[in-house]
Scaffold this active site. Structure first.
Site, short mmCIF file in Angstrom:
data_model
loop_
_atom_site.label_atom_id
_atom_site.label_comp_id
_atom_site.label_asym_id
_atom_site.label_seq_id
_atom_site.Cartn_x
_atom_site.Cartn_y
_atom_site.Cartn_z
CG ASN A 10 -41.53 -27.25 122.68
OD1 ASN A 10 -41.18 -26.05 122.41
ND2 ASN A 10 -42.61 -28.07 122.22
NE ARG A 93 -42.57 -26.58 118.09
CZ ARG A 93 -43.45 -25.98 118.50
NH1 ARG A 93 -44.06 -25.81 119.95
NH2 ARG A 93 -44.75 -25.61 118.06
CG HIS A 182 -48.92 -27.95 113.99
ND1 HIS A 182 -50.37 -27.49 113.66
CD2 HIS A 182 -48.53 -27.76 115.38
CE1 HIS A 182 -50.58 -27.05 114.79
NE2 HIS A 182 -49.84 -27.03 115.83
NE ARG A 243 -53.23 -20.02 117.91
CZ ARG A 243 -52.33 -21.16 117.86
NH1 ARG A 243 -52.40 -22.11 116.95
NH2 ARG A 243 -51.45 -21.47 118.87
CD GLU A 386 -45.35 -31.52 117.09
OE1 GLU A 386 -45.97 -31.96 117.97
OE2 GLU A 386 -45.27 -30.52 116.87
#
Ligand code: ADP
Length: 410
Positions: A10, A93, A182, A243, A386
């Protein structure tokens, strides 16, 4: 014996996270992180879970190529190097796959070109992912390398959920639509929730709440995503660590016209200094809960705004799905913050939703129910994984032994 290990990479703009997995028994052979790439104070932390040994190296790592070479050296020290015949593939990823990539994809030059074409819609993420891919391919050009996209799981969304109500010609020209992110987590967690309920993914409708530093919700009908809260970029939707999530787009014009802020300043504001952090100065839910315990009003309001938005999405996705079998919490906040789960579900008995205080207070790394046995709709906590999902998708694509059974069982 055919190769049975998968390396998951990743690659971020200044970091590389990695895990080496043994696909025969799902064990993690090595887990690590290279951070602050390009600075003088870079660091690699490498852990071997089987022995608990952790090694750390500090000192400048100039670029991703050096970072991956350092990772390869660390793996080599444990006899797990990139040139081992047991390594089956590398799974990467990739954040943005647009509408083009609906499945994990074996990487070749054409795939790299397409990921590059998506850079304008993912300027922070895709270039870093590409650097990781190019470096790994240079190191092991003969090895299958697979891209697993954060957006892929959401490509099943109907047009009614995926499109914004703006001029369709403009939207098409600039590929403005809701992609969602996601996805690897939403896919894994929705499937694991079906397993927890003792059902097949095809037979359950699930609302997944992935609450980490970034946060997103999704509505999954029979194993397929039908709506998700993030949009063109990961800015839309829930209140997140830094965010803003949803807001009236006119806020942006207002800040420019009246506040004199530049486009970049507004971009930074909404992505980096808003959300929980903008509201109360902290983006870590642990700290916010601690401050609330001490009677801090600012932290309380930030929490209330976070919860209010979350409840709106639970209600919205209830309506989208019609019938809901489970609401499931995952990622750092969702898995660990019992007060968030409690507040998100409180008072929703009319929807068949309730949380059992004792079950909710249990700390565990296992998938579990936190709703009372009598509840019509299950409320669950399912730790996301993940890396495992990327590894299983990668392994399945290259036809790894027993990959399909593993995937169904996860
Ligand atoms: P990401 O992958 O988006 O960076 P994670 O899923 O790892 O994030 O979640 C990180 C967040 O989880 C932290 O910022 C913190 O707010 C929250 N978190 C972690 N542990 C706890 C805990 N014990 N209680 C409450 N919140 C927690």
């Amino acid at each position: 014996m055919s190769p049975f290990r998968v390396l998951v990479l990743n690659s971020g703009s200044s970091s590389v996270k990695y895990q080496l997995l043994d696909m025969r028994d799902r064990s993690r052979l090595a887990v690590g992180l290279v951070e602050r790439i390009g600075e003088q104070t870079s660091r690699i932390t490498h852990t071997v879970p089987a022995t608990g040994e952790t090694r750390e190296q500090n000192g400048p790592i100039a670029d991703h190529e050096t970072a991956l070479k350092t990772v390869a050296e660390e793996l080599d020290r444990d006899g797990l190097g990139l040139d081992s015949p047991d390594l089956a593939a590398i799974g990467h990823r990739v954040v943005h796959g647009g509408m083009f990539f609906t499945e994990p994809t074996l990487i070749d030059d054409a795939v790299i070109t397409e990921i590059e074409r998506l850079v304008p819609v993912a300027p922070l993420h895709n270039p870093a992912n590409l650097t990781g891919i190019r470096t790994a391919m240079a190191l092991r050009p003969d090895l299958p390398q697979v891209a697993v996209f954060d957006t892929a799981f959401h490509t099943t969304m109907p047009e009614s959920a995926a499109r914004y109500a703006i001029d369709a010609r403009i939207a098409d020209r600039y590929r403005v639509r809701r992609y969602g992110f996601h996805g690897t987590s939403h896919a894994y967690v929705s499937r694991a929730t079906a397993a927890l309920l003792g059902k097949r993914p095809e037979d359950v409708n699930v609302i997944v709440l992935h609450l980490g530093n970034g946060a997103s919700a999704s509505a999954v009908r029979g194993g397929r995503c039908v709506d998700t809260s993030m949009g063109l970029t990961p800015l839309e939707g829930l209140v997140m660590g830094t965010r803003s999530g949803d807001l009236d787009p006119a806020v942006i014009f207002h800040l420019q016209r009246v506040g004199g802020m530049s486009m970049d300043e507004v971009d930074t504001l909404l992505n980096k200094t808003s959300g929980l952090f903008g509201l109360c100065g902290d983006n870590d839910m642990r700290e916010i809960l601690r401050r609330i315990d001490e009677g801090d009003e600012e932290a309380r309001l930030a929490f209330d705004i976070y919860i209010h938005r979350l409840r709106k999405y639970i209600g919205a996705y209830y309506a989208v799905l019609g019938r809901v079998d489970a609401v499931v919490f995952t990622a750092g906040v969702g898995e660990n913050a019992a007060p968030v789960r409690q507040a998100a579900i409180a008072g929703l008995e009319g929807l068949g939703l309730a949380v059992d205080g004792d079950l909710n207070a249990v700390r565990s790394d296992e998938p579990r129910l936190v709703s009372p046995a009598s509840a019509r709709v299950a409320v669950a906590v399912v730790p996301t994984d993940e890396e495992w999902e990327i590894a299983t998708q990668t392994y399945a694509l290259i036809g790894g032994e027993g990959a399909d059974e593993k995937r169904k069982g996860s």
